[in-house]
Motif scaffolding. Structure first.
Motif, mmCIF file in Angstrom:
data_model
loop_
_atom_site.group_PDB
_atom_site.id
_atom_site.type_symbol
_atom_site.label_atom_id
_atom_site.label_comp_id
_atom_site.label_asym_id
_atom_site.label_seq_id
_atom_site.Cartn_x
_atom_site.Cartn_y
_atom_site.Cartn_z
ATOM 1 N N CYS A 1 0.853 -1.186 0.000
ATOM 2 C CA CYS A 1 0.000 0.000 0.000
ATOM 3 C C CYS A 1 0.894 1.243 0.000
ATOM 4 C CB CYS A 1 -0.870 0.037 1.250
ATOM 5 S SG CYS A 1 -1.997 -1.353 1.403
ATOM 6 N N ALA A 2 0.312 2.368 -0.380
ATOM 7 C CA ALA A 2 1.054 3.629 -0.342
ATOM 8 C C ALA A 2 0.096 4.768 -0.090
ATOM 9 C CB ALA A 2 1.805 3.853 -1.651
ATOM 10 N N GLY A 3 0.629 5.804 0.516
ATOM 11 C CA GLY A 3 -0.157 6.998 0.792
ATOM 12 C C GLY A 3 0.748 8.194 0.922
ATOM 13 N N GLY B 1 -3.841 3.850 -0.387
ATOM 14 C CA GLY B 1 -4.538 2.619 -0.712
ATOM 15 C C GLY B 1 -3.598 1.573 -1.270
ATOM 16 N N PHE B 2 -4.185 0.533 -1.848
ATOM 17 C CA PHE B 2 -3.437 -0.604 -2.360
ATOM 18 C C PHE B 2 -2.772 -0.281 -3.700
ATOM 19 C CE2 PHE B 2 -6.657 -2.421 0.429
ATOM 20 C CZ PHE B 2 -5.892 -3.274 1.196
ATOM 21 N N ALA C 1 1.628 5.073 -6.727
ATOM 22 C CA ALA C 1 0.354 4.760 -6.067
ATOM 23 C C ALA C 1 -0.046 5.884 -5.120
ATOM 24 C CB ALA C 1 0.459 3.434 -5.319
ATOM 25 N N ALA C 2 0.916 6.449 -4.399
ATOM 26 C CA ALA C 2 0.610 7.545 -3.481
ATOM 27 C C ALA C 2 0.007 8.727 -4.238
ATOM 28 C CB ALA C 2 1.863 7.961 -2.721
ATOM 29 N N VAL C 3 0.600 9.083 -5.373
ATOM 30 C CA VAL C 3 0.090 10.186 -6.190
ATOM 31 C C VAL C 3 -1.311 9.864 -6.711
ATOM 32 C CG1 VAL C 3 0.434 11.428 -8.378
ATOM 33 C CG2 VAL C 3 2.373 11.046 -6.825
ATOM 34 N N ARG C 4 -1.499 8.649 -7.216
ATOM 35 C CA ARG C 4 -2.806 8.233 -7.744
ATOM 36 C C ARG C 4 -3.875 8.262 -6.654
ATOM 37 N NH1 ARG C 4 -5.133 3.694 -7.034
ATOM 38 N NH2 ARG C 4 -3.210 2.519 -6.635
ATOM 39 N N GLU C 5 -3.547 7.704 -5.480
ATOM 40 C CA GLU C 5 -4.517 7.655 -4.391
ATOM 41 C C GLU C 5 -4.898 9.057 -3.908
ATOM 42 O OE1 GLU C 5 -6.309 5.282 -3.045
ATOM 43 O OE2 GLU C 5 -5.432 3.558 -4.058
ATOM 44 N N ALA D 1 -0.512 15.768 -6.447
ATOM 45 C CA ALA D 1 0.530 15.900 -5.427
ATOM 46 C C ALA D 1 1.875 15.473 -5.988
ATOM 47 C CB ALA D 1 0.182 15.051 -4.207
ATOM 48 N N ARG D 2 2.919 16.096 -5.461
ATOM 49 C CA ARG D 2 4.285 15.725 -5.823
ATOM 50 C C ARG D 2 4.983 15.206 -4.572
ATOM 51 N NH1 ARG D 2 9.408 19.035 -6.352
ATOM 52 N NH2 ARG D 2 8.134 20.626 -5.345
#
Length: 170
Positions: A41-43, A71-72, A82-86, A95-96
């Protein structure tokens, strides 16, 4: 902790495993080994003007509790991607990522392990609006954070963020 009841490969019933620290299950019918790896997961802690953006969950698990946007991971997706997408999916913001803050292990809905990668990020565009699985968004100062979090690791991640602010100011 959760164990597979049926083999995901062939559908045969799997024997129950008594251990709480279940590492794998082997199917007696097809021989497939099913490992209990943590799901990646990433955020991101989106930070602006010294405040961090958190969202109130609109869905279970932990409906109504505060959460860090995340999220996942999708297949072949890097944690930073994934963090940027979520963040985009949940907040409407682009977000950067500035840097990796921490990596923590936790559980999700009492049956999955998660390996959570958290970045500190800055907003670079978009329009702030709760979406996906969030009902509300709010900017919090480091000394005014909520106490009711969706997952135990949220408090640890935010404590790491607050500690990093002290080292930057020192």
């Amino acid at each position: 902790m959760y164990a597979f009841r049926f083999c995901p490969d062939c559908g045969a019933e799997l024997r129950p495993v008594p251990s709480e620290r279940l590492l794998s299950q082997t199917c007696q019918a097809c021989g497939a080994i099913h490992w209990r790896n943590a799901k990646p997961c990433a955020g991101a802690l989106v930070v602006q003007d010294g405040r961090v953006l958190l969202g109130r969950r609109a869905v279970e698990p932990a409906k109504g509790a505060w959460d860090i946007p995340g999220g996942f991971l999708e297949p072949w997706e890097l944690p930073s991607e994934a963090a940027v997408r979520e963040v985009r999916e949940e907040t409407g913001l682009e977000a950067r990522p500035l840097h990796l803050l921490t990596v923590v292990v936790d559980t999700y809905a009492d049956h999955d392990y998660t390996l959570n990668h958290y970045y500190v990020a800055e907003p670079v565009g978009g329009r702030l609006e709760p979406a996906d699985d969030l009902a509300e968004l709010h900017w919090f100062a480091p000394d005014d954070l909520p106490t009711e979090f969706a997952f135990p690791h949220c408090a640890r991640v935010l404590a790491d963020w607050r500690a990093s602010l002290c080292t930057v100011q020192a």
